[in-house]
Design a protein around this motif. Structure first.
Motif, PDB file in Angstrom:
ATOM      1  N   ALA A  72       0.825  -1.205   0.000  1.00  0.00           N
ATOM      2  CA  ALA A  72       0.000   0.000   0.000  1.00  0.00           C
ATOM      3  C   ALA A  72       0.863   1.260   0.000  1.00  0.00           C
ATOM      4  O   ALA A  72       0.517   2.257  -0.642  1.00  0.00           O
ATOM      5  N   ALA A  75       1.820   1.293  -3.872  1.00  0.00           N
ATOM      6  CA  ALA A  75       0.764   1.330  -4.888  1.00  0.00           C
ATOM      7  C   ALA A  75      -0.273   2.405  -4.631  1.00  0.00           C
ATOM      8  O   ALA A  75      -0.815   2.992  -5.567  1.00  0.00           O
ATOM      9  N   GLU A  76      -0.578   2.665  -3.349  1.00  0.00           N
ATOM     10  CA  GLU A  76      -1.653   3.602  -3.031  1.00  0.00           C
ATOM     11  C   GLU A  76      -1.150   4.958  -2.539  1.00  0.00           C
ATOM     12  O   GLU A  76      -1.830   5.970  -2.723  1.00  0.00           O
ATOM     13  N   THR A 117      -5.670   2.844   8.851  1.00  0.00           N
ATOM     14  CA  THR A 117      -6.100   2.534   7.485  1.00  0.00           C
ATOM     15  C   THR A 117      -5.803   1.093   7.092  1.00  0.00           C
ATOM     16  O   THR A 117      -6.641   0.439   6.453  1.00  0.00           O
ATOM     17  N   TYR A 118      -4.636   0.586   7.460  1.00  0.00           N
ATOM     18  CA  TYR A 118      -4.203  -0.700   6.922  1.00  0.00           C
ATOM     19  C   TYR A 118      -4.022  -1.823   7.949  1.00  0.00           C
ATOM     20  O   TYR A 118      -4.053  -2.991   7.571  1.00  0.00           O
ATOM     21  N   ARG A 198      -8.493   9.386   3.781  1.00  0.00           N
ATOM     22  CA  ARG A 198      -9.036   8.047   4.012  1.00  0.00           C
ATOM     23  C   ARG A 198      -9.788   7.978   5.343  1.00  0.00           C
ATOM     24  O   ARG A 198     -10.738   7.208   5.489  1.00  0.00           O
ATOM     25  N   LEU A 209     -11.209  -0.085  -0.540  1.00  0.00           N
ATOM     26  CA  LEU A 209     -10.259   0.540  -1.450  1.00  0.00           C
ATOM     27  C   LEU A 209      -9.084  -0.367  -1.764  1.00  0.00           C
ATOM     28  O   LEU A 209      -8.447  -0.219  -2.799  1.00  0.00           O
ATOM     29  N   ALA A 210      -8.787  -1.272  -0.844  1.00  0.00           N
ATOM     30  CA  ALA A 210      -7.607  -2.104  -1.025  1.00  0.00           C
ATOM     31  C   ALA A 210      -7.863  -3.175  -2.065  1.00  0.00           C
ATOM     32  O   ALA A 210      -8.915  -3.802  -2.086  1.00  0.00           O
ATOM     33  N   GLU A 211      -6.907  -3.398  -2.953  1.00  0.00           N
ATOM     34  CA  GLU A 211      -7.018  -4.453  -3.928  1.00  0.00           C
ATOM     35  C   GLU A 211      -6.623  -5.767  -3.282  1.00  0.00           C
ATOM     36  O   GLU A 211      -5.787  -5.799  -2.388  1.00  0.00           O
TER      37      GLU A 211
END
Length: 278
Positions: A72, A75-76, A117-118, A198, A209-211
């Motif tokens: 993340a 990529a994000e 967030t993660y 976020r 949102l996370a792939e």
């Protein structure tokens, strides 16, 4: 030694944080020091994010969590790939280098927003951005095993025990760091703003949102872990199949040939030694 010290200083250390002699003693295992990643005026030069096992994790939940965050970040949030280390006991760390040191409050806010967030199921210490850390490579004072930087592709192999029995080769440690880039000031600000958005009340949940993250080849991870042990000059048994790790920008499927090619590119010559069964 000099190359490794130069890389550690380039990425993580303020000029006044530790002397060359003290750092060399730390790297060689003569002493183990908790080293500050802050400047004399309290600005944060680097961030070391711990990933420890928590209840319900299973064998490698803490590694899976690290992979989600590391991917993340790139990529994000548009940040360079972080370095990855094992702590010599049972945890991993992600290492983020800041090109321009930031105030401690901002650094702590960044870590807390990243957590929310993660990896919201994990708590971070209120001084996580400023607390001294055991900078790899070094001996873990509790386990007596070595903390070391690792190639991300081998991380799942250390899920059960994140430490090395033998001293990691200094040239290899420098090789893992030489391609790591520091986070530019504008990159950090943009990432901080993205995390704030976020967590705004109208923000879409992070899970939406996370792939999805696919799994990497466990055979390649086992082979890479074997290469590290062989590099260190210690005989090692044929590697067991570890739990597969998530894939993404940080982690890629790899063959043994890919791993050896990568080590050769870093001027590291792997050797292969097996223990004969008794």
């Amino acid at each position: 030694m000099e190359k490794l010290i130069a890389e550690l200083a380039r990425l993580y250390l303020a000029p006044e944080s530790v002397t060359r002699e003290v750092l060399a003693s730390h790297i060689l295992g003569r002493t183990t020091l908790a080293i500050k990643l802050t400047t004399a005026d309290g600005l944060v030069r680097a961030l070391a994010i711990p990933f420890r096992k928590i209840f319900g994790d299973g064998e490698a939940g803490h590694w899976d969590r690290l992979c989600v965050v590391a991917n993340a970040l790139q990529a994000e949030l548009g940040l360079p790939a972080p370095a990855v280390s094992i702590d010599g006991a049972s945890a991993y760390r992600l290492w983020l280098s800041l090109e321009t040191p930031v105030p401690a409050g901002e650094a702590q806010d960044f870590l807390e927003l990243l957590r929310k967030t993660y990896f919201p199921g994990v708590e971070l210490a209120p001084d996580a951005a400023t607390a001294p850390v055991y900078l790899p490579p070094c001996l873990n004072p509790r386990s007596g095993k070595w903390a070391a930087f690792i190639h991300p592709g081998m991380g799942a192999s250390f899920a059960e025990e994140s430490g090395l029995e033998v001293t990691p080769p200094l040239a290899g440690q420098a090789g893992f760091l030489e391609s790591v880039e520091s986070i530019a000031e504008d990159q950090f600000r943009n990432a901080l703003r993205a995390l704030e958005r976020r967590q705004a009340p109208a923000a879409v949940p992070a899970a939406a949102l996370a792939e999805p993250v696919s799994t990497a080849a466990s055979d390649a991870l086992a082979a890479e872990a074997f290469v590290l042990q062989a590099q260190a000059g210690a005989p090692a048994p044929a590697p067991a199949r570890p739990k597969a790790a998530p894939d993404g920008l940080l982690l890629k499927d790899a063959t043994l040939e890919d791993i050896v090619r990568r080590l050769h590119a870093m001027n590291i010559e792997p050797t292969f030694r097996f223990l004969a069964p008794r």
